[in-house]
Design a protein around this motif. Structure first.
Motif, PDB file in Angstrom:
ATOM      1  N   ILE A  65       0.770  -1.204   0.002  1.00  0.00           N
ATOM      2  CA  ILE A  65       0.025  -0.239   0.004  1.00  0.00           C
ATOM      3  C   ILE A  65       1.015   1.268   0.050  1.00  0.00           C
ATOM      4  O   ILE A  65       0.548   2.195  -0.383  1.00  0.00           O
ATOM      5  CB  ILE A  65      -1.023  -0.089   1.235  1.00  0.00           C
ATOM      6  CG1 ILE A  65      -2.189   0.946   1.066  1.00  0.00           C
ATOM      7  CG2 ILE A  65      -0.259   0.211   2.606  1.00  0.00           C
ATOM      8  CD1 ILE A  65      -3.073   0.542  -0.164  1.00  0.00           C
ATOM      9  N   ASP A  66       2.010   1.145   0.689  1.00  0.00           N
ATOM     10  CA  ASP A  66       2.981   2.162   0.429  1.00  0.00           C
ATOM     11  C   ASP A  66       3.234   2.863  -0.955  1.00  0.00           C
ATOM     12  O   ASP A  66       3.407   3.909  -1.114  1.00  0.00           O
ATOM     13  CB  ASP A  66       4.272   2.083   1.244  1.00  0.00           C
ATOM     14  CG  ASP A  66       5.302   1.013   0.774  1.00  0.00           C
ATOM     15  OD1 ASP A  66       4.583  -0.399   0.769  1.00  0.00           O
ATOM     16  OD2 ASP A  66       6.177   1.253   0.418  1.00  0.00           O
ATOM     17  N   LYS A  67       3.380   1.920  -1.679  1.00  0.00           N
ATOM     18  CA  LYS A  67       3.609   2.372  -3.165  1.00  0.00           C
ATOM     19  C   LYS A  67       2.465   3.096  -3.744  1.00  0.00           C
ATOM     20  O   LYS A  67       2.772   4.083  -4.512  1.00  0.00           O
ATOM     21  CB  LYS A  67       3.970   0.892  -3.950  1.00  0.00           C
ATOM     22  CG  LYS A  67       5.341   0.417  -3.716  1.00  0.00           C
ATOM     23  CD  LYS A  67       5.699  -0.899  -4.642  1.00  0.00           C
ATOM     24  CE  LYS A  67       6.938  -1.435  -4.595  1.00  0.00           C
ATOM     25  NZ  LYS A  67       7.275  -2.506  -5.207  1.00  0.00           N
ATOM     26  N   VAL A  68       1.361   2.667  -3.320  1.00  0.00           N
ATOM     27  CA  VAL A  68       0.242   3.488  -4.019  1.00  0.00           C
ATOM     28  C   VAL A  68       0.079   4.984  -3.060  1.00  0.00           C
ATOM     29  O   VAL A  68       0.109   5.964  -3.881  1.00  0.00           O
ATOM     30  CB  VAL A  68      -1.006   2.664  -3.643  1.00  0.00           C
ATOM     31  CG1 VAL A  68      -2.253   3.759  -3.932  1.00  0.00           C
ATOM     32  CG2 VAL A  68      -1.282   1.386  -4.405  1.00  0.00           C
ATOM     33  N   GLY A  69       0.491   4.858  -1.965  1.00  0.00           N
ATOM     34  CA  GLY A  69       0.565   5.993  -1.210  1.00  0.00           C
ATOM     35  C   GLY A  69       1.729   7.139  -1.863  1.00  0.00           C
ATOM     36  O   GLY A  69       1.316   8.206  -1.958  1.00  0.00           O
ATOM     37  N   GLN A  70       2.795   6.607  -2.055  1.00  0.00           N
ATOM     38  CA  GLN A  70       3.913   7.324  -2.702  1.00  0.00           C
ATOM     39  C   GLN A  70       3.486   8.058  -3.991  1.00  0.00           C
ATOM     40  O   GLN A  70       3.801   9.156  -4.190  1.00  0.00           O
ATOM     41  CB  GLN A  70       5.231   6.450  -2.748  1.00  0.00           C
ATOM     42  CG  GLN A  70       5.686   6.067  -1.393  1.00  0.00           C
ATOM     43  CD  GLN A  70       6.945   5.430  -1.483  1.00  0.00           C
ATOM     44  OE1 GLN A  70       7.671   5.319  -2.775  1.00  0.00           O
ATOM     45  NE2 GLN A  70       7.152   4.413  -0.697  1.00  0.00           N
ATOM     46  N   GLU A  71       2.782   7.115  -4.682  1.00  0.00           N
ATOM     47  CA  GLU A  71       2.265   7.803  -5.957  1.00  0.00           C
ATOM     48  C   GLU A  71       1.312   8.937  -5.764  1.00  0.00           C
ATOM     49  O   GLU A  71       1.181   9.890  -6.451  1.00  0.00           O
ATOM     50  CB  GLU A  71       1.558   6.710  -7.091  1.00  0.00           C
ATOM     51  CG  GLU A  71       1.131   6.925  -8.444  1.00  0.00           C
ATOM     52  CD  GLU A  71       0.455   5.984  -8.915  1.00  0.00           C
ATOM     53  OE1 GLU A  71       0.068   6.125 -10.172  1.00  0.00           O
ATOM     54  OE2 GLU A  71       0.162   4.720  -8.645  1.00  0.00           O
TER      55      GLU A  71
END
Length: 155
Positions: A34-40
């Motif tokens: 989920i952190d990758k989605v948040g970073q985007e």
């Protein structure tokens, strides 16, 4: 006092959610990231408002803090209403957040692959958000009971 109790309960749910996400992604490849989605989302939002997005460790830290803050506020709403349905409300809020994470990412213009990479990833996403909601409800209940005892109610 109720606002503080709800916020602390929300924080408990958000912390559990983040700890599980961060730990699991280091342990097995099927874990949702989920952190990758948040970073985007942080990058896109920053650019939209005309700021240069953070990079590297600053982006990662900004994402974790943003997740923690937004999930704390979301889970704190579980404490609204009567205490009778608190656990069901916690489970419902968590379930809704998990389903939203797997179903709304793409319509919001974000890459959904980090959380929708497999059926296991989808199930874990929903389960972990639901667990966060239940933890938040439990913490709110415990803090309410402690507050009632301290101020002399329900003795």
């Amino acid at each position: 006092m109720k606002f503080a109790i709800n916020m602390l309960g929300g924080l408990a749910g958000a912390l559990i959610l983040n700890i599980i996400h961060e730990s699991a992604k280091k342990l097995f490849k099927e874990a949702p990231e989920i952190d990758k989605v948040g970073q985007e989302a942080i990058k896109k939002t920053s650019r939209t408002v005309g700021i240069t997005p953070p990079t590297g460790k600053k982006l990662y830290a900004t994402t974790l803090l943003s997740d923690l803050a937004s999930n704390t506020m979301y889970y704190s709403a579980i404490g609204k209403g009567d205490s009778q349905g608190l656990f069901w409300r916690g489970a419902g809020y968590g379930l809704t957040a998990g389903l939203g994470a797997i179903g709304l990412t793409k319509p919001l213009g974000l890459n959904d692959a980090p959380i929708n990479k497999s059926m296991v990833s989808k199930i874990l996403t929903v389960a972990w958000y639901t667990l966060g909601g239940i933890v938040a409800a439990s913490a709110i209940k415990l803090l309410d009971m402690k507050n009632d005892h301290v101020v002399g109610r329900n003795n």
